[in-house]
Structure formats: C-alpha cells, structure tokens
Design an enzyme around this catalytic site. Structure first.
Site, PDB file in Angstrom:
ATOM      1  N   LYS A 284       2.377   5.878   7.393  1.00 37.52           N
ATOM      2  CA  LYS A 284       2.182   5.316   6.056  1.00 37.52           C
ATOM      3  C   LYS A 284       1.665   3.885   6.168  1.00 37.52           C
ATOM      4  CE  LYS A 284       4.834   3.681   2.045  1.00 37.52           C
ATOM      5  NZ  LYS A 284       6.198   3.494   1.487  1.00 37.52           N
ATOM      6  N   LYS A 296       7.579  -3.362  -9.247  1.00 38.55           N
ATOM      7  CA  LYS A 296       8.861  -3.711  -8.647  1.00 38.55           C
ATOM      8  C   LYS A 296       9.355  -5.052  -9.202  1.00 38.55           C
ATOM      9  CE  LYS A 296       7.887  -1.718  -4.058  1.00 38.55           C
ATOM     10  NZ  LYS A 296       9.024  -0.796  -3.910  1.00 38.55           N
ATOM     11  N   ASP A 307       5.524  -2.552   4.159  1.00 38.54           N
ATOM     12  CA  ASP A 307       5.377  -1.161   3.745  1.00 38.54           C
ATOM     13  C   ASP A 307       4.295  -0.425   4.530  1.00 38.54           C
ATOM     14  OD1 ASP A 307       6.691   0.681   2.194  1.00 38.54           O
ATOM     15  OD2 ASP A 307       5.306   0.543   0.509  1.00 38.54           O
ATOM     16  N   GLU A 368       4.639   6.034  -4.095  1.00 38.52           N
ATOM     17  CA  GLU A 368       3.243   6.253  -3.704  1.00 38.52           C
ATOM     18  C   GLU A 368       3.077   6.690  -2.253  1.00 38.52           C
ATOM     19  OE1 GLU A 368       4.102   2.898  -1.458  1.00 38.52           O
ATOM     20  OE2 GLU A 368       4.695   3.293  -3.523  1.00 38.52           O
ATOM     21  N   ARG A 370       4.609   8.884  -0.391  1.00 41.75           N
ATOM     22  CA  ARG A 370       4.589  10.333  -0.157  1.00 41.75           C
ATOM     23  C   ARG A 370       3.266  10.951  -0.592  1.00 41.75           C
ATOM     24  NH1 ARG A 370       9.852  10.868  -3.741  1.00 41.75           N
ATOM     25  NH2 ARG A 370      10.036   8.825  -2.753  1.00 41.75           N
TER      26      ARG A 370
END
Length: 528
Positions: A284, A296, A307, A368, A370
C-alpha cells in the site's frame, strides 16, 4: 557639517547595500543547504551503517557481553578494586541494558554490557552504541570464546546506530562525531547477511520517516527505479489517466485529486527467472492520507506520512530477496497515490469498478487503502503466484487488537500461517494471526453494488478489511470455477515507532519484514 550629511548617507546606503547582499547570500546558502537535503539517494544513504564497522582489530577495546546467568561468574573473577568500584556504583548485579565501565583497572579500562534481550535477538545490544565513548571496540563473550550469535550482535549494533537526521541543521563535525564509534566485525559473522538486513531496514525506516513533501508518488517511483537499476530488475509504471484504460479505476479514483506531478500510478517491478517459483509482493503506497472528503481530524492526520509504510516494507523485502540472490520469480506491485481533497475527489456513495469488474460502494473515503490494494491483488492473481503477500498500514482496529508493536496477519493457508508464526518468533520479528472469519462477510454487503468498502459498526474492523481483500483473492470467479487461489498473506501493521526505545527510535519501522524473508527462504531455498 552640511557636507557630512551626504557622506554619512552614502556610507549608510553602501552599508545597507552590503548587508542586503550579505543577507541575500546567506539566504541563498541556506536555500542551497535546504535543497541539497531534498536530494536524498535512499539506496546510498541506507548503507550509512557501514561507517560504524571496521575489519581492523588493532588497538580495539574489548567489551564483554553478559547474559543474566553469566554475570555472577564474571563478577567473581574480577580483581578486588574492580569489584569495589562496581559495588560503589550500584552495578554489582545484573540489570538488562546496563553498561559497566571501570576506568583504569589493571592499566586499562574495563567495559562490559548486560544484554538487553536474549542473545539471539537483534535488539540485544542496541543501547551499547550510545553508552560507549568514541573508540574502536571488539565484542567478547564472558568466557572469552567466540560469540554464539555474532550476526544478531552486529545487526543490533547497526540498529543502535540508526538515526533519521536528514532535516537536522547540524554542522559536519557534529554529524561525523559518532563516526568515531567503530565495531570490529565479530568473528564468524556473516557480514553480507548483516549488511543486507541493516541496509534494507535503514531504507524502510528512511522512506516512512520522510515527510510527504519529499515522499510523494513520484518519489516512491524514483526509489523503485534506483532499486531496479541496482539489481537489474524491470520496471513499468502506469501513470495518471493511463490507469483507466488499463482497468485500474480504483487506484485512479483514490489518487486523482492530487496535484500535478503527484498523479496516481501503479509501479510494477519484476526480477528473477520466470521459471522459478513466483512470489508477488503488494504494498500500500498512500503517500499521504487526508481521509479524502471524509476528512481525518488533525491529530489522526499528523502521522499520515507513514501510510505508504506497506510500500516501503515490500521495497525493503524485495531488496533483501534480490540481494540474497534467491532463485525466485519476483514481482512487486505498488499502487502509489495521495488521498487528497479537491473538486474531483471520489465521494461517499460513489460506486467504483475494480480490475476484475466487481463493484464497490464507497461508505467512507478514508477506507481507501483496501481499494488500491484490491486492483493490485486482482492483477497479481492473473499470474497464479505460488505466494502472494500484501503489506499495508490498513486499519486502526488492528492496532486496537494488538497494539502498535505487533503486526496482525491473515492467511488462507494454515500450514503457511503456522510457519510464519514460528519463524517470526525465532527471529524476534513477531507477527500474530487473526482469522478470516466469514461470519463478518455480511457486513460488506451493499444494496446497490457487489460490496461496500467498510463494515457495519466499529467492531472487527481488521477482519472486515481482510475479508474485503479476500474478495479479490479467494472469492473470485476463477476460484468459484475450480481454480485454486494463491497462498495469500495479508499483513496489517503500524510501520511506526510511537516512542523511542533502544534500537527502535521514534519514526518509521519495518515490522514483519525479516519474518517474511525467513518464511520465503525456508519455503523456496529447498527447491534451489
């Protein structure tokens, strides 16, 4: 006196002009210094640990490493003045991580260190690096024999030396001061193995710790290009609107709100012999996650440079595989995006098509990761890999379940799952399995699409996220028609140390990477 006025004015003007030029030069120098820090070669910088080792044992100062059951025996054979010093210092009993220093004993200083963890742990001597003064050091066992775990000790020294100070405005003397702490490579140590593990770990940490301004999708692509050139891999990148024509609508949707040059992309790297066992890694690569239109809160957004930790980890794992020259047909897929906010952001309620045609109703734009993984898992499965691994900073629910230090993993093969649990414990890179429990699958049901990207309610979020991904691996049309799904491991991890510990400074972290390498070596080295 009247003549002096213009003279003073001229002097003032010239002085002002000089100051302006000086300030401009200073600012230009500062700007140049700052811009030079942006030019960061991750492959090269990740090898900086090499500067903390030497092959020259001449004049090296011995440091005795002590396990708990060895301390009393070592203490008893010391001369009385040393014992007295240790007693007065309150260091006459074993304490994990304790550094023992007796100055001038028997014409030379005595150094010893109480292991912080078991001797087979890569964190056994991490704080020793900070405890020692400048010098060259040689590790010794309590009975003066060869170290039993020389690889772990050397790797631990490298981890203890790690710093991410790319943005610190230090002088060159300050920056190089710790370069005077050197460890003689321990006898019997597999130098290549330690350097591989250290370099890959440094690289993962550096990538995750870099702020998003210098680690966007284009930067991640450049890192993969450098790695491809270093190891002779093939690299293909599908960029921007090209994703739509290639069927990667979900990757495009998540990343399309990013500014120019930070467009979404799919990075596809291949290495090895096509006839060898096929291992595919998916990471990812959300280089910054605002949450999208479901934005957020500021506290949650503060750490979202991490991330892309899944992408960083598969880059590190791929590097370890290639450096080890394993006989594998390796493929690395990284969907690299920035989940930003603009007029063209994807929205709650949108319905997106995946690479295999399955539709997903967007219940939350902050789920997002996944979505972009799903497109890659579909592509990976078209080649029926022997082993498919994805790594992702996917859910907060996984952190609630196991905390920040232990990654959660899911696996559709019990034998492989049990083996991963075993090797992760052996190499002190622990991961823990959670179930792909089908009872929660109903939470992903949509009234208007094949799936929703979020479950119902706040419970079992790590499991529902894994079940969503399973729809693109184990619950596909091909599997329903009788074709076997690939063996699949999904690792959901933090990728970040929230507080500093010896060998684990606050910042980016590889978690489960060495365990995955051990699993791959165990399964496929037998076939070589």
């Amino acid at each position: 006196m009247q003549l002096l006025g213009p003279i003073f004015a001229m002097i003032a003007l010239r002085t002002s002009s000089f100051r302006t030029r000086t300030m401009k030069a200073s600012f230009a120098g500062l700007a140049m210094a700052r811009s030079s820090k942006h030019e960061f070669n991750y492959s090269k910088e990740a090898k900086r640990h090499e500067g903390f080792f030497t092959d020259d044992a001449k004049d090296a100062i011995p440091v005795v490493l002590l396990e708990k059951d060895e301390f009393d025996g070592w203490f008893d054979v010391q001369i009385e003045s040393v014992k007295r010093w240790l007693r007065l210092s309150g260091k006459n009993q074993f304490k994990a991580g304790q550094f023992l220093s007796v100055p001038g004993a028997s014409d030379e200083d005595i150094f010893a260190f109480c292991l912080e963890e078991k001797p087979n742990s890569p964190f056994c001597i991490c704080s020793l690096f900070q405890s020692l003064p400048n010098g060259t050091y040689l590790l010794k066992s309590a009975n003066d024999s060869q170290l039993k775990n020389s690889n772990e000790a050397a790797f631990s020294w490298a981890l203890g030396a790690y710093k991410f100070d790319r943005y610190k405005t230090q002088s060159e003397s300050e920056r190089s001061s710790e370069r005077h702490k050197l460890l003689v490579w321990p006898e019997g140590c597999d130098k290549a193995h330690v350097e591989n593990a250290s370099t890959s770990t440094y690289m993962v940490r550096d990538l995750i710790s870099t702020p998003a301004q210098d680690m966007g999708p284009q930067h991640l692509e450049e890192v993969c290009r450098d790695l491809s050139e270093e190891f002779g891999a093939d690299l293909k990148v599908i960029l921007g609107d090209e994703l739509l024509s290639e069927g990667y609508e979900m990757i495009h949707a998540v990343g399309r709100a990013a500014e120019k040059k930070r467009e979404p992309r799919l990075i596809d790297m291949r290495w090895g012999n096509r006839n060898d066992p096929k291992v595919t890694l998916v990471g990812k690569g959300v280089c910054f996650d605002t949450g999208g239109l479901d934005i957020k809160p500021s506290a949650a957004m503060l750490s979202m440079k991490k991330d892309m930790g899944g992408a960083a980890q598969v880059i590190g794992l791929a590097r370890m595989i290639m450096c080890s020259k394993l006989s594998l047909n390796l493929r690395v897929l990284i969907p690299s995006v920035e989940n930003n906010i603009a007029g063209n952001s994807f929205r709650p309620g949108d319905i997106l098509h995946s690479k295999n045609g399955k539709t997903t109703e967007i219940g939350n734009t902050d789920a997002e990761g996944r979505l972009i993984l799903a497109d890659c898992l579909v592509e990976a499965c078209t080649e029926s890999p022997d082993l498919l691994i994805d790594c992702a900073t996917l859910t907060g629910a996984a952190r609630v379940a196991l905390g920040t230090d232990v990654p959660v993993f899911f696996c559709n093969n019990d034998e492989v799952a049990n083996e991963l649990m075993k090797v992760s414990s052996e190499c002190t890179d622990d991961v823990w399995r959670l179930p792909l429990w089908k009872g929660y699958r109903a939470q992903l049901t949509s009234k208007v699409a094949d799936l929703k990207n979020v479950g119902a309610g706040g419970y079992g979020g790590a499991i529902t996220a894994a079940l969503y991904l399973d729809e693109f691996v184990g619950n596909t049309k091909e599997v329903k028609e009788g074709k076997n799904a690939p063996t699949w491991i999904h690792l959901d991890f933090m990728a970040f140390n929230t507080a500093s510990k010896p060998g684990k400074p606050e910042g980016g972290e590889a978690q489960g990477m060495r365990a995955l390498l051990s699993l791959i070596k165990n399964r496929y080295s037998k076939l070589q």
